[in-house]
Scaffold this motif. Sequence first.
Motif, PDB file in Angstrom:
ATOM      1  N   UNK A  60      17.583   1.711  -1.395  1.00 53.92           N
ATOM      2  CA  UNK A  60      17.268   3.019  -0.789  1.00 53.92           C
ATOM      3  C   UNK A  60      17.087   4.114  -1.858  1.00 53.92           C
ATOM      4  N   UNK A  61      17.902   4.027  -2.935  1.00 44.72           N
ATOM      5  CA  UNK A  61      17.812   5.049  -3.991  1.00 44.72           C
ATOM      6  C   UNK A  61      16.453   5.027  -4.682  1.00 44.72           C
ATOM      7  N   UNK A  62      15.729   3.919  -4.502  1.00 46.45           N
ATOM      8  CA  UNK A  62      14.449   3.766  -5.202  1.00 46.45           C
ATOM      9  C   UNK A  62      13.252   3.980  -4.275  1.00 46.45           C
ATOM     10  N   UNK A  63      13.448   4.759  -3.217  1.00 47.63           N
ATOM     11  CA  UNK A  63      12.321   5.040  -2.313  1.00 47.63           C
ATOM     12  C   UNK A  63      12.167   6.552  -2.169  1.00 47.63           C
ATOM     13  N   UNK A  64      11.023   7.064  -2.565  1.00 47.14           N
ATOM     14  CA  UNK A  64      10.735   8.489  -2.419  1.00 47.14           C
ATOM     15  C   UNK A  64       9.517   8.675  -1.518  1.00 47.14           C
ATOM     16  N   UNK A  65       9.676   9.569  -0.541  1.00 44.59           N
ATOM     17  CA  UNK A  65       8.540   9.928   0.323  1.00 44.59           C
ATOM     18  C   UNK A  65       8.279  11.416   0.113  1.00 44.59           C
ATOM     19  N   UNK A  66       7.190  11.718  -0.573  1.00 42.17           N
ATOM     20  CA  UNK A  66       6.868  13.115  -0.885  1.00 42.17           C
ATOM     21  C   UNK A  66       5.812  13.644   0.084  1.00 42.17           C
ATOM     22  N   UNK A  67       6.021  14.874   0.511  1.00 38.94           N
ATOM     23  CA  UNK A  67       5.065  15.525   1.416  1.00 38.94           C
ATOM     24  C   UNK A  67       4.289  16.572   0.627  1.00 38.94           C
ATOM     25  N   UNK A 102      17.554   4.414 -11.993  1.00 36.87           N
ATOM     26  CA  UNK A 102      17.595   5.470 -10.985  1.00 36.87           C
ATOM     27  C   UNK A 102      19.023   5.760 -10.575  1.00 36.87           C
ATOM     28  N   UNK A 103      19.226   6.973 -10.079  1.00 39.61           N
ATOM     29  CA  UNK A 103      20.509   7.343  -9.485  1.00 39.61           C
ATOM     30  C   UNK A 103      20.213   8.358  -8.399  1.00 39.61           C
ATOM     31  N   UNK A 104      20.986   8.323  -7.333  1.00 40.33           N
ATOM     32  CA  UNK A 104      20.716   9.216  -6.207  1.00 40.33           C
ATOM     33  C   UNK A 104      22.016   9.718  -5.606  1.00 40.33           C
ATOM     34  N   UNK A 105      21.928  10.880  -4.962  1.00 38.09           N
ATOM     35  CA  UNK A 105      23.088  11.426  -4.254  1.00 38.09           C
ATOM     36  C   UNK A 105      22.613  12.176  -3.028  1.00 38.09           C
ATOM     37  N   UNK A 106      23.462  12.203  -2.014  1.00 35.86           N
ATOM     38  CA  UNK A 106      23.205  13.045  -0.843  1.00 35.86           C
ATOM     39  C   UNK A 106      24.360  14.014  -0.740  1.00 35.86           C
ATOM     40  N   UNK A 107      24.113  15.292  -1.038  1.00 35.93           N
ATOM     41  CA  UNK A 107      25.235  16.236  -1.097  1.00 35.93           C
ATOM     42  C   UNK A 107      25.228  17.164   0.123  1.00 35.93           C
ATOM     43  N   UNK A 108      26.377  17.771   0.385  1.00 36.29           N
ATOM     44  CA  UNK A 108      26.499  18.689   1.519  1.00 36.29           C
ATOM     45  C   UNK A 108      26.329  20.118   1.022  1.00 36.29           C
ATOM     46  N   UNK A 109      25.307  20.799   1.541  1.00 36.36           N
ATOM     47  CA  UNK A 109      25.060  22.180   1.121  1.00 36.36           C
ATOM     48  C   UNK A 109      25.623  23.139   2.180  1.00 36.36           C
ATOM     49  N   UNK A 110      26.490  24.075   1.759  1.00 33.69           N
ATOM     50  CA  UNK A 110      27.124  24.970   2.732  1.00 33.69           C
ATOM     51  C   UNK A 110      26.203  26.105   3.190  1.00 33.69           C
ATOM     52  N   UNK A 111      26.362  26.490   4.450  1.00 30.66           N
ATOM     53  CA  UNK A 111      25.645  27.647   5.014  1.00 30.66           C
ATOM     54  C   UNK A 111      26.633  28.803   5.178  1.00 30.66           C
ATOM     55  N   UNK A 112      26.117  30.035   5.222  1.00 29.41           N
ATOM     56  CA  UNK A 112      26.998  31.184   5.479  1.00 29.41           C
ATOM     57  C   UNK A 112      27.399  31.185   6.959  1.00 29.41           C
ATOM     58  N   UNK A 113      28.333  32.068   7.304  1.00 26.30           N
ATOM     59  CA  UNK A 113      28.812  32.156   8.691  1.00 26.30           C
ATOM     60  C   UNK A 113      27.641  32.494   9.618  1.00 26.30           C
ATOM     61  N   UNK A 142      17.368  12.749  -6.302  1.00 26.63           N
ATOM     62  CA  UNK A 142      17.096  11.483  -6.986  1.00 26.63           C
ATOM     63  C   UNK A 142      16.696  11.744  -8.435  1.00 26.63           C
ATOM     64  N   UNK A 143      17.190  10.904  -9.323  1.00 27.00           N
ATOM     65  CA  UNK A 143      16.708  10.927 -10.704  1.00 27.00           C
ATOM     66  C   UNK A 143      16.144   9.551 -11.013  1.00 27.00           C
ATOM     67  N   UNK A 144      14.886   9.518 -11.377  1.00 28.57           N
ATOM     68  CA  UNK A 144      14.220   8.263 -11.759  1.00 28.57           C
ATOM     69  C   UNK A 144      13.864   8.339 -13.229  1.00 28.57           C
ATOM     70  N   UNK A 145      13.915   7.192 -13.881  1.00 22.40           N
ATOM     71  CA  UNK A 145      13.538   7.141 -15.292  1.00 22.40           C
ATOM     72  C   UNK A 145      12.619   5.937 -15.508  1.00 22.40           C
ATOM     73  N   UNK A 146      11.359   6.229 -15.782  1.00 21.44           N
ATOM     74  CA  UNK A 146      10.371   5.175 -16.067  1.00 21.44           C
ATOM     75  C   UNK A 146      10.249   5.053 -17.586  1.00 21.44           C
ATOM     76  N   UNK A 147      10.985   4.154 -18.180  1.00 22.90           N
ATOM     77  CA  UNK A 147      10.882   3.940 -19.621  1.00 22.90           C
ATOM     78  C   UNK A 147      10.993   5.223 -20.431  1.00 22.90           C
ATOM     79  N   UNK A 148      11.906   6.095 -20.038  1.00 23.89           N
ATOM     80  CA  UNK A 148      12.129   7.344 -20.769  1.00 23.89           C
ATOM     81  C   UNK A 148      11.472   8.559 -20.118  1.00 23.89           C
ATOM     82  N   UNK A 149      10.545   8.332 -19.195  1.00 21.38           N
ATOM     83  CA  UNK A 149       9.937   9.467 -18.485  1.00 21.38           C
ATOM     84  C   UNK A 149      10.789   9.786 -17.258  1.00 21.38           C
ATOM     85  N   UNK A 150      11.448  10.968 -17.307  1.00 21.63           N
ATOM     86  CA  UNK A 150      12.317  11.337 -16.187  1.00 21.63           C
ATOM     87  C   UNK A 150      11.542  12.036 -15.082  1.00 21.63           C
TER      88      UNK A 150
END
Length: 452
Positions: free
Chosen positions: A107-114, A304-315, A361-369
């Motif tokens: 899953x970490x290696x799948x990007x869908x860009x719009x 590759x490395x990936x994370x899904x983080x929780x971003x806080x909203x104001x009140x 997501x951070x991908x690295x193709x042979x040194x190209x980040x």
Amino acid sequence: MRTILISLMILSTFLPLANAQVADLKGWKVGLATADITPQKPMWLAGYASRTKPSEGAMHPLWAKCLVFEDAQANRSVLLTLDIVGIGADFSQKVRTAISKKAAVPMANILINCSHTHSGPVLDHVLTSIYPLDKDNKAVIASYGTWLADQLIQLSVRAVKDMEPVQLFAKNGVSRVQVNRRANQEKDIDKLKELKGPNDFAVPVFKVQTLSGKLKAIVFGYACHPTVLSGYQWSGDYAGFAQIELEKLYPGTKALFFQGAGGDQNPLPRRTVQLAKQYGKSLAASVERVIEEEMKPLPASFKSAAAGITLPLTTPPTLAELQKIKQDAGSGYIYEWSSNLIDQYKQGKPLLSNYPNYPIHVWDFGGQKLISLGGEITIGYAVKLKEQYGEDIFVMGYTNDVMGYIPTELVLEEGGYEGDTSQRAYGLPSKWAAGIENQILSTINDLINKIQ
Ligand SMILES: [Zn+2]
């Protein structure tokens, strides 16, 4: 002796070939597949609240394009680029889960860009409350979304079947089409002698070339809203014209566009088809220059490395505040937004206090980040990431989930559309809380450290 000699000759004839084959096996493999995703019947166009009717034909087709990469250790990754304004978390999760199984890729290696074209179809759960949709419009949107998801999954399977040994190259070009829309007023654009930033004029380019030297695919990005056009015909906007232009320049090649940190960048001036073509051709010329120049060859190693983080909203606003907002709005998307939240209050449902699983997501193709972020990330992120990790990195936004604008701390403090009110268009109850920039940047740093 004669037999030995012949055997040796045969051996020596075959050895270089065998070596070449071994070398090929140790290089990249890439597979490509594309699908025309233009809606076959009239549908609501995405991106603007002001449209009053469904689409009326196509200026050119909308595309979904898929590349599957495989490195020397058989690590696989999938990049999908769509001529679509944005996808929601559920859609993305469903499609990526299926692709992960069918294309045998983590899953970490799948990007869908719009691309964020504002002349593509509306999808469920992305900005839906800004459009005046009736039941029939909504049904068409739902069925298109189901069809699209299936197309994307099939694309990944076809791309795997198309895999062949290739060489991969990368380099940044430059294009000055983008204008910072927060710092320069559209109405003044013709008389402004100096345009204010921040900007990131980079045009990241990947070149995929077969071992026989054929240009198989070009992947290129740019950070700028595809909002030249606001009419009723399907189009990929300037990004669509850029892809068409590159495919004309290099017959037999497919060009894939990805949106960068274009949250606060607009193509100005705008609103004519000729301008959309001009910007498309101009961007294609920037890519052409990079393709024709010497590019950095990338060794066949993918990390590759990936994370899904929780971003806080104001009140969130109180019920009384929302009732006042609803009354003042009278109609339109602010009215819809406040009505939805009032309904939630009345049903006793808690309003969102944070947004879970913000994709990084951070991908690295042979040194190209390549650093990929969800949402409409503003240009300050690209600027800061390049200050920290070098001008050569590639930055991608609008990927895997487009849940709202992602302002930098400065844009958040300043407010305005990208820092504050756009949250309502996305149905979020309030603006982001202070500190999200730091949270995103420090997560990227952790991910980069993980794959060093
Ligand atoms: Zn936008």
